[in-house]
Design an enzyme around this catalytic site. Structure first.
Site, mmCIF file in Angstrom:
data_model
loop_
_atom_site.group_PDB
_atom_site.id
_atom_site.type_symbol
_atom_site.label_atom_id
_atom_site.label_comp_id
_atom_site.label_asym_id
_atom_site.label_seq_id
_atom_site.Cartn_x
_atom_site.Cartn_y
_atom_site.Cartn_z
ATOM 1 N N HIS A 180 57.514 134.910 3.846
ATOM 2 C CA HIS A 180 55.934 134.701 4.851
ATOM 3 C C HIS A 180 55.529 133.564 5.352
ATOM 4 C CE1 HIS A 180 54.426 137.932 1.907
ATOM 5 N NE2 HIS A 180 55.369 137.319 0.635
ATOM 6 N N ALA A 181 54.912 133.335 6.618
ATOM 7 C CA ALA A 181 54.447 132.704 7.683
ATOM 8 C C ALA A 181 56.143 131.885 8.054
ATOM 9 C CB ALA A 181 53.562 131.827 6.548
#
Length: 89
Positions: free
Chosen positions: A17-18
């Site tokens: 994620h991210a």
């Protein structure tokens, strides 16, 4: 040229994620090979940030990375470092 596949367990505490997802895509795009990532029946383009985020691969999940092209082996090695790193990215 054969397709190279590698099954990996996501070890980064953020999952893919991210920041880790952005780094994964940035590295994937350095290679000419076609890169796909699979998780639980979902298959996405490994060079697409939206694709990687759609997988929702959190820490402990298993993904399959496939690379198809002349630099596939090197691409898999580089991407494996991100997925299996336990250090914060």
């Amino acid at each position: 040229m054969a397709v190279i596949r590698k099954k990996l367990i996501v070890k980064n505490k953020q999952g893919l994620h991210a920041r880790p997802a952005a780094l994964f895509v940035q590295i994937a795009n350095k290679f000419d090979s076609r890169i796909t990532v699979k998780r639980e029946g979902e298959e996405v383009n490994g060079k697409s940030i939206m694709g990687i985020l759609i997988l929702g691969a959190e820490k402990g999940s298993t993904i399959l990375i496939e690379a198809d092209g002349h630099d596939a082996q090197l691409a898999i090695l580089e991407l494996e470092k991100i997925v299996t790193s336990e250090e914060e990215i």
